[in-house]
Design an enzyme around this catalytic site. Structure first.
Site, PDB file in Angstrom:
ATOM      1  N   SER A   1     -12.325  12.571 -17.196  1.00  0.00           N
ATOM      2  CA  SER A   1     -13.051  12.317 -16.201  1.00  0.00           C
ATOM      3  C   SER A   1     -13.422  13.731 -15.401  1.00  0.00           C
ATOM      4  O   SER A   1     -12.390  14.627 -15.220  1.00  0.00           O
ATOM      5  CB  SER A   1     -12.021  11.781 -15.189  1.00  0.00           C
ATOM      6  OG  SER A   1     -12.867  11.356 -13.693  1.00  0.00           O
ATOM      7  N   ASP A   2     -14.624  13.854 -15.015  1.00  0.00           N
ATOM      8  CA  ASP A   2     -14.866  15.058 -14.130  1.00  0.00           C
ATOM      9  C   ASP A   2     -14.072  14.751 -12.672  1.00  0.00           C
ATOM     10  O   ASP A   2     -13.933  13.804 -12.289  1.00  0.00           O
ATOM     11  CB  ASP A   2     -16.228  15.064 -13.806  1.00  0.00           C
ATOM     12  CG  ASP A   2     -16.589  15.951 -12.722  1.00  0.00           C
ATOM     13  OD1 ASP A   2     -16.335  17.454 -12.953  1.00  0.00           O
ATOM     14  OD2 ASP A   2     -17.356  15.718 -11.699  1.00  0.00           O
ATOM     15  N   LYS A   3     -13.669  15.852 -12.268  1.00  0.00           N
ATOM     16  CA  LYS A   3     -12.871  15.930 -10.904  1.00  0.00           C
ATOM     17  C   LYS A   3     -13.632  15.785  -9.708  1.00  0.00           C
ATOM     18  O   LYS A   3     -13.846  14.795  -8.669  1.00  0.00           O
ATOM     19  CB  LYS A   3     -11.835  17.138 -10.656  1.00  0.00           C
ATOM     20  CG  LYS A   3     -11.310  17.054  -9.171  1.00  0.00           C
ATOM     21  CD  LYS A   3     -10.473  18.144  -9.227  1.00  0.00           C
ATOM     22  CE  LYS A   3     -11.309  19.376  -8.611  1.00  0.00           C
ATOM     23  NZ  LYS A   3     -11.933  19.227  -7.218  1.00  0.00           N
ATOM     24  N   THR A   4     -14.674  16.770  -9.341  1.00  0.00           N
ATOM     25  CA  THR A   4     -15.343  16.766  -8.201  1.00  0.00           C
ATOM     26  C   THR A   4     -16.431  15.646  -8.074  1.00  0.00           C
ATOM     27  O   THR A   4     -17.425  15.659  -8.960  1.00  0.00           O
ATOM     28  CB  THR A   4     -16.317  18.152  -7.960  1.00  0.00           C
ATOM     29  OG1 THR A   4     -15.196  19.161  -8.292  1.00  0.00           O
ATOM     30  CG2 THR A   4     -16.605  18.175  -6.823  1.00  0.00           C
TER      31      THR A   4
ATOM     32  N   THR B   1     -16.392  10.170 -17.504  1.00  0.00           N
ATOM     33  CA  THR B   1     -16.838   9.672 -16.177  1.00  0.00           C
ATOM     34  C   THR B   1     -17.285  10.850 -15.331  1.00  0.00           C
ATOM     35  O   THR B   1     -16.865  12.105 -15.650  1.00  0.00           O
ATOM     36  CB  THR B   1     -15.645   9.075 -15.213  1.00  0.00           C
ATOM     37  OG1 THR B   1     -14.824  10.042 -14.999  1.00  0.00           O
ATOM     38  CG2 THR B   1     -15.277   8.010 -16.012  1.00  0.00           C
TER      39      THR B   1
END
Length: 1122
Positions: free
Chosen positions: A500-503, A852
């Protein structure tokens, strides 16, 4: 570096002698960009000329806030999400324009023959058909970044980041004040093409429908069975199989069309427009019309329309998170960047001169990238790259090179089709061999073998699979998740790794105040609380909030939301929680000192319209407000605020307490903004005059001083506000008030806000799903957020922390990265290439990977992953186009029910298969045994037809709608190569089939013991026994965690089937059709007793399987803990 732009320019030399890439390096003209083929240089994908994007929209009024409106009703059909992604009309299958009927006319065919001959027509036809059927990418291939075979190592932004403003303007032959001349624009458009990206048009409905046939081996097998049955004279079988196939195709096709309609409703066409200067006049145009050399201007809230070399920047801050993944905005200026190793390079260990390297993408402070958002200030710049030559475009091209993958369920169904084909041919072969041994007619035995082989193929399987997937898609749509393709739902249940991407994905990509501190008290806030905390706000806290509002440059847009620098927006958004409004309404600003990285603070001065601060010489007293880092603010303070009537001296002990509190807050990943005030104006030295183009900008900030203000060392410290980028879903955070000692005080809001990220991630991890976070942030920030979200990371950064940086990945080989990712939960400082390498490393370990993300930098990894999940609100156009699933509400926790849904769907399909295969196995065994031993057929044709209806009809279909098993998330994900017919499933099929065969043979042999032979009564008992045992098998093949009455559809269909069977026995009309006879009570009770015994045996089997599952869950839990 004095350069001159000529009519036919020579490349601008870089630091290592490489030419600066321009848009023309990959496309000599707009048409050349379209004539590239992803697979072959021989058969190009030609495309007819399309009108420019501006032809579909109204003219601009010139107002900055006015957007153009579509003038054509079907404008959406020509674009994808925004005008940046352009859909062009593809030409016919022979490379010819479409005729009105969709088929090339005779004149068009004659033209091809005349120009290329018959051989040319044949080659072109074959080439186009091959390309049409083999192409599975969503996008047309765009040109690679090559020129004459030489690979471009650096982009335009990498080159021009090291060039001065004058050199850049000279290279493009443009002026900062006049821009390009209109006469040159058309020439440049012909050379560079439009500033847009080409995506393929949606496939025709007929083609989509056809693909569901020829891309599905199981459907092809069923179609073949229907044809063979018709040829052999078994019309009933042929019709039933054909109807089953049509149901499958219709349900799947309709559901995917509904998903597409949902996407259309979700994504309104957004025209991407910009402001520029041409012929010395300001213009407002679609960004598609930009060419290299154009001068563009932008201000707060604008999207950058192309890659731009800045020529002016006033307090300019740009949010590059969609491109780099970094949360913090980037401060921009016009100074050229220095090379990493110096302009002249450096000596390596061997004494050779190594050229200096371009500065990293995120560090190019004089470049504004296409698609990024201006958060604060204003600026202007010269366009240096458009279309595929921008950084945005290069990532887009990377995404196109990734081929789509079939989901695990599709692979399993393909394998099942092969297995069933082998079984079918095996049955035919065995029956023929038996016929030869028994000296029977070869043709008769072949006919029997084909009939049995067709019967062995579960034509109801595609129906159950499609209906079950469609219901799953519908359930997910109610949970705010749009699934583009049916099989993507089940694939989520097979996911073993979620990257998963954070931002913008795990977090909201917006700063939110979560803590307000003054010397006497701290209030922790819940950003999701709709009302103000129910506590008394002391004067210090109120003053802290007021200064954060006054020392602020954020503005309110047309929708009523604040826009600007993320910190400023957060300081204003927190006010309603305390019942406060924007304090700037009664404050007149006189001067401002903008924030700078050297000063680390911002200051404003002015007067309040109210007289609360008293008068000086008959005029309101000028106030001085300042905000910034705790170190910069605190060292200038000599007092701390208690109330308007009381300020205390800031002694050493109090100063240490404040610093200690700020440091502990920052260590939790929060950004600390200190606030103070004083008296007097902001005194400063004037800045050099800005360029005329800046003065003519469309928007500005209040009068600002650009020099250092005179030191004010007698300020009053008020407090600080701490903020972070919060999780994008409900966080379940409590709100409390804490005293100076740090002990918990009054409870402000103890209500939870729902399942939080930590709970969702914990459930996923307990189910054997590895959740990893990928971000462009620094390692410390990434680890802090990861701990808050509940990811499994170490206590400190460094070795053993479970964090891997992009630099470390660059030093690894593919094999080393493959071995390392298994123990990593956080990847920091990553680029799009790093994300693709991470996904590939997990896939090489046999994992099913879900990715994601919401940004442009996530798109290649979204497409490479087995399942791509994009955000619906914050997701960029490219990310949503590349994804398989779109979360409408941007809530990451929606993935948890999606995984549950996927796992449940797979288990339901297995339960159906168990029932259907056991029924087919039992029927085939009975018929084969009776044929082999030359006995009377125990079942007639109509009875076999009714059993087929049971096998493929409502009772079997209802097994596909079992409710989600609450224990399903405790089971580990199935492996990518795991067959759908597992070993346990085979044992279950053999167990169920054996019970049916043994019970039916018992009644059959008992009937044959009578010297009268096979009478209608004995055949009725055999038929009824088979049906009763089959219905028991249907009930007992439901999910192991499903109660007897939980699946109401199963209860109703089985009950109905039981009543229908009784009608076949006792209704005279049906007796004549099915050749049955009414049974007396003793016979009926005997059959019911056999059914009861069968149910008991099945229940014992179910209990044994539950114990196996419990042991498997325990062992997987131990492995997870280890």
């Amino acid at each position: 570096m004095a350069l001159e732009r000529k009519r036919s320019p020579s490349p601008l030399p870089g630091h290592n002698g490489q030419p600066v890439p321009t848009a023309s390096s990959s496309s000599a003209s707009a048409r050349a960009r379209y004539n590239m083929n992803p697979r072959s240089a021989t058969y190009a994908t030609y495309r007819s000329e399309s009108p420019p994007a501006s032809a579909y929209f109204s003219h601009f009024s010139g107002d900055h806030h006015d957007e153009p409106q579509p003038t054509i009703p079907d404008a959406n059909a020509h674009f994808a999400y925004s005008t940046t992604l352009r859909r062009h009309t593809l030409e016919g299958p022979l490379g010819l324009p479409h005729s009105s009927t969709g088929v090339p006319s005779l004149d068009e065919l004659r033209t091809v023959v005349q120009t290329e001959g018959a051989r040319g027509l044949w080659e072109q036809t074959v080439g186009r058909l091959v390309a049409s059927f083999s192409q599975r990418e969503q996008y047309e291939q765009l040109p690679t970044h090559t020129d004459g075979g030489a690979t471009q190592k650096e982009s335009a932004s990498a080159k021009f980041a090291h060039c001065s403003v004058q050199d850049t303007l000279a290279y493009f032959g443009t002026s900062a004040t006049e821009g390009l001349s209109s006469r040159r624009v058309q020439e440049l458009l012909a050379t560079h093409g439009y500033n847009e990206f080409t995506v393929s048009t949606p496939e025709p409905l007929l083609m989509k429908f056809a693909k569901t046939i020829y891309e599905n081996p199981l459907i092809l097998l069923l179609c073949g069975s229907a044809i063979v049955s018709a040829v052999m004279g078994n019309i009933d079988d042929s019709v039933s199989i054909t109807v089953a196939v049509l149901i499958v195709l219709t349900v799947g096709f309709v559901q995917e069309q509904r998903s597409e309609k949902s996407l259309e409703a979700l994504n309104k066409l957004v025209p991407h427009h910009c402001h520029l200067i041409r012929d010395g006049k300001p213009l407002h145009l679609l960004a598609n019309e930009l060419v290299p050399g154009d001068i563009v201007t932008f201000t707060t809230g604008d999207r950058i329309p192309a890659d731009v070399r800045l020529i002016s920047a006033v307090d300019l801050e740009i949010d590059e998170s969609s491109l780099t993944g970094e949360t913090t905005t980037r401060r921009k200026d016009t100074e050229p960047c220095a090379f990493v190793n110096g302009a002249n390079g450096h000596l390596n260990a061997n004494g050779y001169v190594v050229p200096g390297e371009p500065v990293a993408l995120a560090e190019r402070s004089c470049i504004a990238y296409m698609g990024t958002l201006v958060r604060n200030g204003r600026g202007a710049g010269v366009v240096i790259a458009t279309g595929t030559q921008t950084e945005f475009g290069m990532i887009f091209s990377m995404m196109q090179e990734v081929e789509e993958k079939r989901t695990p369920l599709q692979l399993s169904m393909d394998e099942l089709a092969k297995q069933l084909s082998i079984i079918s041919f095996g049955i035919i072969g065995i029956i023929c061999i038996i016929g030869v041994i028994q000296k029977r007619s070869w043709l008769d035995m072949f006919t029997i073998g084909v009939s049995l082989a067709v019967a062995a193929i579960p034509e109801g399987l595609p129906i159950v699979t499609t209906v079950t997937l469609a219901l799953g898609v519908l359930r997910m749509s109610k949970r705010k998740a749009i699934v583009k393709k049916l099989h993507s739902v089940e694939a989520l249940g097979s996911v073993s790794v979620i990257c998963s991407d954070k931002t913008g994905t795990l977090t909201k990509n917006e700063q939110t105040v979560t803590e307000v501190y003054c010397v006497d008290e701290t209030v922790a806030l819940d950003p999701t609380a709709p009302v103000a905390p129910n506590i008394h706000i002391n004067p210090s806290l109120r003053k802290t909030l007021a200064i954060g509002s006054i020392c602020n440059n954020a503005l309110r847009n047309e929708e009523g939301a604040y826009v600007g620098q993320s910190t400023d927006v957060a300081l204003l958004n927190v006010l309603p929680l305390f019942g406060m409004t924007d304090q700037r309404q009664d404050f007149t600003r006189h001067s401002e000192l903008p924030f700078s990285s050297e000063r680390k603070y911002m200051a404003v001065s002015g007067v309040h319209s109210s007289q609360s601060n008293g008068l000086v010489n008959g005029a309101p007293r000028e106030m001085y407000y300042i905000k910034g880092s705790i170190d910069a603010i605190l060292e200038r303070c000599k007092f701390y605020y208690v109330s308007d009537d009381s300020t205390s001296a800031l002694d050493t002990n109090t100063r240490k307490i404040i610093l200690s509190k700020a440091q502990s807050t920052a260590s939790r990943g929060l950004r600390v903004i200190a606030l103070a005030y004083g008296y007097g104006p902001v005194e400063n030295t004037p800045a050099p005059s800005a360029p005329a183009s800046v003065a003519a900008s469309r928007a500005g900030t209040p009068s600002a001083g650009f020099g250092l203000d005179k030191e004010k060392t007698n300020l009053v410290f008020v407090g600080f506000q701490a903020m972070l980028d919060p999780p994008s879903g409900p966080a379940g955070r409590r709100v409390g008030s804490f005293g100076r000692s740090g002990r918990a005080g009054r409870l402000v809001d103890g209500k939870g806000t729902g399942t939080g990220f930590a709970d969702a991630i914990s459930l996923l991890q307990s189910g054997g799903v590895q959740v990893v976070m990928i971000t462009g942030d620094a390692e410390e920030t990434a680890l802090s957020i990861a701990r808050a979200l509940g990811l499994r990371v170490g206590a400190h950064a460094g070795s053993g922390s479970g964090c891997l940086t992009g630099q470390a990945i660059d030093r690894m080989s593919k094999q080393q990265l493959r071995e390392a990712v298994g123990g990593v939960s956080v990847f920091a400082r990553t680029t799009p290439k790093h994300k693709m390498a991470i996904v590939e490393a997990f896939q090489s370990r046999g994992a099913v990977v879900a990715m994601t993300g919401d940004g442009v930098n996530d798109a290649p990894a979204l497409k490479m992953a087995d399942i791509g999940v994009s955000m619906g609100k914050s997701g960029t156009d490219v990310a949503k186009e590349a994804a398989d699933v779109i979360l409408v509400d941007d809530n990451f926790t929606t993935i948890l029910p999606a995984v549950e849904e996927g796992k449940s769907i797979f288990h339901n399909i297995q339960n159906f298969l168990s029932f259907q295969l056991s029924t087919a196995c039992a029927a085939l065994t009975l018929i084969t045994l009776s044929t082999f031993f030359g006995l009377s057929n125990p079942l007639n044709a109509m009875q076999i037809l009714f059993i087929n209806i049971l096998m493929d009809g409502p009772p079997s279909q209802s097994l596909g709608v079992d409710p989600v098993d609450p224990q399903v998330m405790r089971r580990p994900p199935r492996k990518k190569d795991a067959p759908i017919i597992s070993t346990r499933l085979i044992y279950r099929v053999l167990f169920s089939a054996s019970i049916i065969v043994v019970g039916t043979l018992f009644v059959y042999i008992y009937a044959l013991a009578d010297e009268q032979g096979m009478t209608r009564r004995e055949q009725t008992m055999t038929f009824t026994c088979f049906v009763f045992l089959d219905l028991v098998s249907a009930v007992q093949n439901r999910g192991l965690g499903c109660g007897l009455t939980q699946n109401r559809m199963l209860v109703s269909t089985v009950s109905t089937s039981f009543l229908v069977q009784l009608a076949l026995i006792y209704v005279p009309f049906l007796q004549s059709v099915f050749q049955t006879e009414a049974l007396d009570l003793s016979d009926l009770f005997t059959l019911l007793a056999l059914g009861g015994l069968s149910a008991a045996l099945h229940e014992a089997r179910r209990r044994y399987e539950r114990e196996l599952n419990a042991a498997m869950t325990f062992s997987s839990s131990v492995e997870e803990l280890a």
